[in-house]
Design a protein around this motif. Structure first.
Motif, PDB file in Angstrom:
ATOM      1  N   GLU A   1       0.832  -1.211   0.000  1.00 15.19           N
ATOM      2  CA  GLU A   1       0.000   0.000   0.000  1.00 15.19           C
ATOM      3  C   GLU A   1       0.865   1.258   0.000  1.00 15.19           C
ATOM      4  O   GLU A   1       0.568   2.227  -0.683  1.00 15.19           O
TER       5      GLU A   1
ATOM      6  N   ARG B   1      -5.428 -11.842  -6.902  1.00 14.48           N
ATOM      7  CA  ARG B   1      -6.626 -11.004  -7.046  1.00 14.48           C
ATOM      8  C   ARG B   1      -7.222 -10.664  -5.686  1.00 14.48           C
ATOM      9  O   ARG B   1      -7.561  -9.521  -5.399  1.00 14.48           O
ATOM     10  N   GLU B   2      -7.296 -11.699  -4.842  1.00 16.07           N
ATOM     11  CA  GLU B   2      -7.886 -11.503  -3.510  1.00 16.07           C
ATOM     12  C   GLU B   2      -7.085 -10.473  -2.709  1.00 16.07           C
ATOM     13  O   GLU B   2      -7.646  -9.571  -2.100  1.00 16.07           O
TER      14      GLU B   2
ATOM     15  N   ILE C   1      -8.272  -3.500  -8.419  1.00 13.63           N
ATOM     16  CA  ILE C   1      -9.153  -4.501  -8.995  1.00 13.63           C
ATOM     17  C   ILE C   1      -8.412  -5.268 -10.072  1.00 13.63           C
ATOM     18  O   ILE C   1      -7.890  -4.694 -11.027  1.00 13.63           O
TER      19      ILE C   1
ATOM     20  N   ASP D   1      -7.472  -6.984  -4.198  1.00 13.10           N
ATOM     21  CA  ASP D   1      -8.810  -6.467  -3.914  1.00 13.10           C
ATOM     22  C   ASP D   1      -8.854  -5.821  -2.539  1.00 13.10           C
ATOM     23  O   ASP D   1      -9.483  -4.786  -2.336  1.00 13.10           O
ATOM     24  N   SER D   2      -8.143  -6.399  -1.586  1.00 11.34           N
ATOM     25  CA  SER D   2      -8.206  -5.880  -0.227  1.00 11.34           C
ATOM     26  C   SER D   2      -7.409  -4.590  -0.057  1.00 11.34           C
ATOM     27  O   SER D   2      -7.531  -3.924   0.957  1.00 11.34           O
ATOM     28  N   ILE D   3      -6.581  -4.242  -1.056  1.00 16.04           N
ATOM     29  CA  ILE D   3      -5.884  -2.953  -0.940  1.00 16.04           C
ATOM     30  C   ILE D   3      -6.341  -1.991  -2.029  1.00 16.04           C
ATOM     31  O   ILE D   3      -5.628  -1.071  -2.411  1.00 16.04           O
ATOM     32  N   GLY D   4      -7.531  -2.244  -2.559  1.00 14.15           N
ATOM     33  CA  GLY D   4      -8.131  -1.268  -3.468  1.00 14.15           C
ATOM     34  C   GLY D   4      -7.626  -1.327  -4.903  1.00 14.15           C
ATOM     35  O   GLY D   4      -7.648  -0.339  -5.612  1.00 14.15           O
TER      36      GLY D   4
ATOM     37  N   GLY E   1     -12.928   8.241  -3.525  1.00 12.16           N
ATOM     38  CA  GLY E   1     -13.624   7.569  -2.433  1.00 12.16           C
ATOM     39  C   GLY E   1     -14.535   6.427  -2.845  1.00 12.16           C
ATOM     40  O   GLY E   1     -15.535   6.164  -2.203  1.00 12.16           O
ATOM     41  N   ASP E   2     -14.171   5.716  -3.928  1.00 10.26           N
ATOM     42  CA  ASP E   2     -15.009   4.581  -4.317  1.00 10.26           C
ATOM     43  C   ASP E   2     -14.366   3.255  -3.920  1.00 10.26           C
ATOM     44  O   ASP E   2     -14.820   2.189  -4.311  1.00 10.26           O
ATOM     45  N   GLY E   3     -13.304   3.335  -3.143  1.00  7.12           N
ATOM     46  CA  GLY E   3     -12.663   2.105  -2.688  1.00  7.12           C
ATOM     47  C   GLY E   3     -11.676   1.537  -3.683  1.00  7.12           C
ATOM     48  O   GLY E   3     -11.085   0.493  -3.445  1.00  7.12           O
ATOM     49  N   ILE E   4     -11.510   2.195  -4.827  1.00  8.61           N
ATOM     50  CA  ILE E   4     -10.548   1.721  -5.830  1.00  8.61           C
ATOM     51  C   ILE E   4      -9.514   2.819  -6.048  1.00  8.61           C
ATOM     52  O   ILE E   4      -9.859   3.992  -6.228  1.00  8.61           O
TER      53      ILE E   4
END
Lengths: 375, 633
Positions: free
Chosen positions: B448, B496-497, B505, B500-503, B461-464
């Motif tokens: 991160e 992928r998993e 895709i 995904d957890s660090i924003g 702020g959409d999580g991505i």
């Protein structure tokens, strides 16, 4: 004003209506439902399908690792909706470094928080690891994931819970059936209706179109599409299935329209000045719908089978989308992991069987030739 | 005999396709007149006497591969007896070592103990496209070439090159490394009885260097040779374009018969379409130990021992090949291959990792078979396309390297069967760096941080995570393409998993092998998972990591690496070469054009009746003697 052959004539004209007759003279659909209800197997099948639909709808509440509802930093959130679509899960949890593991993080970031959890703490998209949930060891991997109390249907090679994947896979199965047949039904009914009602060159053209589409093998088209699309999804698959499987429906609808457009009630409607649209869709369509429902029901069953077959071959919805067929495929290479084959296999079998029973029930309930006295 | 696309590394296990369709597509306009060897620059070779005066010839090794193997086996006494080895279950590296040490033994030079009437069934995953060795490009064609084609230069299990004593009397190189003089044996004949001479070699070189002949893989290598001159029927001199450490490898190409193709090639440069060439495909005239006698396309391929390969004028002049007949069965499905081995239809097959782990431990397997594996220099990676806005920044690629759960990948998804990959060279290779960089470890916090530094921050702020690129704000959302292999898809899914957890895709897009290869070769991808096997020389990796090279699908470029590759070619001192390539490996590991995943071992099942298998960094067959050392008692 509408007069259909199966619709009770206006009662006002009937002299001294007998209350008994009032009760027994039901509309066509009520009549069909009554006859359908008498078929035990069909009713069981219908109940099963409705149950499956509920499972699909409430899948995130049945199995998941995200709270159904939680209060976090003074606000109420529904993280489990993220299983339907990622954007429905509030991004605050990504920003706050939850990393998709909620239980410990919720308390750690906000001691005041509370949450309502799904029935089973398992995720359809990833392995549950040690210490995520009190007394919950990591899911077993390789071929060690026999069904047990924590993993009801066992786990896959990568440690993903089969039960969770199947619950969420129900959504895929239901969607594939309904969406693809919805598309097929809409196209088939419309084109069939116009072909049958208009006749002449329009019928000629539309019939040729139907024959043309019948020649397109959907599986080949899907495989070609997967090769061309940069990022194929389950929706493309449904679209292709829908766009290629409407021909039977169109033909039946066309036949019904040809038969009914000369019927007396249509002539009557025309005589009182009902427009063509009204005649087509208010009068003829309603009376010609019954035979079409049957291929639609069977179509749903075959769409589910095709999706499973494609996933089985590895061409289905890409991971992490849960799918029964994908589980079966994982089982094909690992025959000793019987739970990968037994559970999804049974689910597919029963679902397809249920749709076929419903279709058969509908067929018999709507077919006047099968109507027996007292039935 | 044993050349598997020397210059060109092969795409590991993406066996399905011909390797470089691109080069075969480069056909000149049809109205061009056919000219043999039109890619060769005009050159007039000096007289041999002049060369002998100025060259200062140095002796080079001429080796009988079977003899070399026998000598080697004398130094490695078996750890257990054959009976014990066959009783062992291969459950640990020690067991594996014992099994190989006992069963890799070879019969003495007189062949005592070997059953020369035995036949062996082997399998191939796909059919051959052609039986002409010049057209070989796939795994199956290379294995066919190992048995039927004639090579002058070969290499052993250590990937050390030598002249094959089965074909060569002597080999000398000039001191300036620009010339190689090779004298061929006079007892070599083609399968039709005609003698094999130096003129065949010259003709082959000319054919390889003809633009109209669509040669997919064999041309890279010989294209570094200026000219080949036959001074008499047996004496050859190779003139190199430059003094390079890899010159020896350029001589490693299969020879075709001049008397067969001299007239037919101008009429049909494709080597496949004319009536005569079609017939040659089915019954090729070959120079190797076996000849093709039957080819049922899509089903099987039968080869027979050539009596005139080892007998000459009634006298045995070479080692007798051990099998009377070799049959390739075409079995595409892994389960079918395993069943064929268990039922005795074939005597060896490669096993998939999960077959090794779960389907070959019972009595049904061990009753008549055993299994073994070797550590190969074959690595799997996730390659980034550096031309996309996501991966041009080295910090993003490093962040990716920190976002992989390596422990889980190795221990759970790979059954703990593979070691982690340490970069482009394996730790037991001579070119592996002396001071390797520390490996990247799974650390999402660090990932991160690196992504933040690289400017990929979730601003809307959409999580991505997103970033402004060329005035447009783009989300960090990319496709990771992978071929349809469950184990690989699982690994991609693990990444992928984590992402995904660090924003970030990542869409895993599994693809059929042919489509996958096409996408990657045309650079129409963002990330891909694949693998590379090893070539014979580390310099060959320059066409993967050199700026603008053929197989540099991710468009990686580092001027330092380019310069070192050049220096490596010109360096002849082995120690210094090792240092150069070690430095290249470190630079590439730091730059992370690939996320290095694991070194894949290859697993094999062998029938109890089979002996003589020995593993090299390229597997048990792709070297000499390799497949030729297999035998049955």
């Amino acid at each position: 004003m509408s007069i259909g052959p199966n619709i009770t004539p206006p009662l006002a004209d009937a002299p001294a209506a007998d209350p008994q007759q009032l009760e027994t003279s039901r509309g066509f659909w009520a009549e069909t439902w009554l006859r359908f209800r008498r078929r035990k197997l069909a009713m069981v099948a219908l109940a099963y399908v409705l149950f499956m639909a509920c499972v699909a709808l409430f899948s995130p509440a049945i199995a998941g690792t995200k709270p159904i509802i939680c209060k976090y930093k003074g606000h109420i959130y529904f993280p489990a909706l993220g299983y339907f679509h990622r954007s429905w899960e509030n991004p605050i949890f990504v920003t706050d470094h939850f990393r998709n593991v909620y239980p410990a993080k919720l308390k750690e970031s906000d001691p005041e928080s509370w949450a309502l959890w799904p029935l089973v703490y398992q995720d359809p998209q990833r392995r549950v690891r040690a210490d995520e949930w009190p007394d919950h060891p990591a899911n077993p991997t390789r071929d060690k994931g026999h069904p047990n109390s924590l993993n009801l249907f066992g786990t896959t090679r990568a440690g993903v819970d089969v039960f969770a994947e199947m619950v969420h896979g129900t959504r895929t199965a239901m969607l594939v059936g309904f969406v693809s047949m919805g598309i097929a039904g809409a196209i088939g009914i419309t084109l069939g209706a116009f072909a049958g009602y208009l006749g002449g060159w329009a019928d000629m053209l539309l019939s040729r179109l139907i024959e043309f589409v019948m020649c397109i093998p959907p599986l080949v088209l899907i495989l070609a599409l997967i090769a061309v699309l940069p990022h194929p999804t389950i929706w493309h698959l449904m679209a292709v299935l829908g766009l290629t499987s409407w021909t039977g429906i169109a033909r039946l609808m066309r036949g019904e329209f040809i038969r009914l457009r000369e019927a007396d009630f249509v002539t009557a409607a025309r005589a009182v000045g009902v427009g063509w649209f009204g005649i087509m869709f208010r009068h003829i369509f309603r009376n010609g719908l019954a035979p079409v429902l049957v291929p639609i029901t069977f179509g749903i069953a075959s769409a589910i089978l095709i999706e499973s077959a494609l996933s089985f071959l590895g061409f289905g919805a890409p991971p992490p989308n849960p799918s029964w067929g994908a589980l079966l495929e994982a089982g094909r290479d690992n025959l000793q992991m019987w739970w990968l084959i037994a559970f999804p296999g049974l689910a597919i079998f029963f679902t397809v069987l249920a749709y076929n029973l419903i279709g058969e029930g509908l067929q018999e309930a709507t077919d006047p030739r099968l109507r027996q006295p007292g039935n | 005999m044993n050349i598997l696309l020397r210059r060109s590394l092969y795409l590991a296990l993406l066996i399905a396709l011909a390797l470089s369709t691109a080069s075969s597509a480069e056909k000149p306009p049809a109205d061009d007149k056919f000219k043999l060897g039109d890619l060769i620059e005009p050159f007039t070779p000096p007289l041999l006497a002049e060369l002998d005066k100025t060259a200062d010839w140095q002796d080079m090794p001429v080796v009988d591969p079977m003899e070399e193997l026998r000598d080697q086996k004398k130094k490695e006494p078996p750890l257990v007896s054959v009976e014990e080895a066959l009783r062992l279950h291969n459950d640990s590296p020690e067991d594996n070592k014992k099994i190989i040490s006992a069963l890799s033994m070879v019969p003495p030079a007189d062949g005592k103990g070997a059953n020369f009437d035995a036949s062996i069934g082997r399998c191939q995953v796909m059919d051959l496209a052609s039986t002409n060795p010049l057209l070989m490009s796939s795994f199956a064609e290379a294995e066919f070439g190992d048995l039927t084609a004639l090579f002058i230069i070969n290499f052993d299990w250590n990937l050390v090159p030598f002249a094959d004593a089965n074909a060569v009397v002597s080999w000398k190189a000039s001191k300036d490394h620009l010339l190689d003089k090779i004298v061929l044996r006079d007892d070599l004949v083609w399968s039709d009885g005609k003698p094999i001479t130096a003129h065949d070699v010259v003709f082959t070189f000319q054919a390889i260097m003809t633009s109209k002949i669509p040669i997919p893989a064999v041309r890279s290598g010989p294209d570094q040779i200026k000219w080949v001159e036959a001074y008499d029927d047996h004496t050859l001199v190779f003139f190199h374009k430059a003094a390079q450490a890899t010159n020896t490898w350029d001589l490693n190409f299969p020879i075709i018969p001049k008397h067969i193709f001299e007239k037919s090639i101008p009429e049909d440069p494709t080597l496949t379409t004319s009536a005569f060439h079609t017939q040659q495909q089915l019954k090729p005239v070959v120079g190797g130990p076996y000849e093709l006698i039957e080819w049922n396309r899509g089903s099987n391929l039968v080869m027979q021992r050539r009596e005139n390969f080892y007998m000459h004028n009634g006298k045995q002049v070479r080692g007798k090949p051990f099998f009377k007949e070799v049959t390739f069965h075409l079995l595409e499905d892994g389960n079918t291959r395993l069943l064929a081995l268990k039922s005795g239809r074939i005597q060896e097959t490669e096993l998939e990792a999960q077959q090794w782990q779960t389907q070959t431990s019972g009595r049904d397997f061990y009753d008549s078979n055993t299994k073994a594996y070797g550590n190969e220099w074959l690595y799997m990676y996730i390659g980034w396309n550096l031309k996309t806005p996501f991966f041009e920044d080295v910090r993003v690629r490093q962040a990716m390297a920190c976002a992989m759960n390596y422990d889980e990948m190795i221990n759970d998804l790979c059954y703990g069967l593979y070691p982690r990959c340490h970069g482009i060279f394996a730790p037991d290779a001579w070119m592996y760096p002396k001071h390797p960089l520390p490996l990247y470890e799974f650390n999402l916090d660090k990932a991160e941080k690196l992504l933040d530094e690289a400017g990929w921050i979730d601003t809307d702020g959409d999580g991505i995570r997103d970033k402004e690129v060329n005035g447009k704000r783009i989300p960090f959302e990319f496709n990771l393409t992978v071929s349809l292999k469950p184990d690989r898809i699982d690994i991609c899914n693990l990444l992928r998993e984590n992402l995904d957890s660090i924003g970030v895709i990542c869409h895993v897009v599994p693809m059929e092998a042919a489509v996958f290869q096409e996408r990657v070769q045309n650079k129409k991808y963002e990330a891909e998972m694949a693998g590379w096997g090893t070539g014979t020389d580390p310099s060959l990796t320059s066409n993967i990591f050199g700026t603008g090279e053929d197989r540099n699908f991710g468009s990686y470029s580092n001027p330092k690496v380019d310069a070192l590759y050049k220096a490596g070619l010109l360096e002849f001192d082995p120690q210094k070469r090792a240092e150069i390539y070690g430095e290249i490996a470190n630079l590439i590991y730091a730059d992370q054009p690939y996320m290095f995943l694991y070194n894949q071992n290859r697993f094999f099942g062998f029938s109890h009746s089979l002996r003589g298998y020995r593993f090299s960094p390229r597997g048990p067959y792709a070297y000499v003697p390799g497949v030729m050392s297999l035998w049955m008692p």
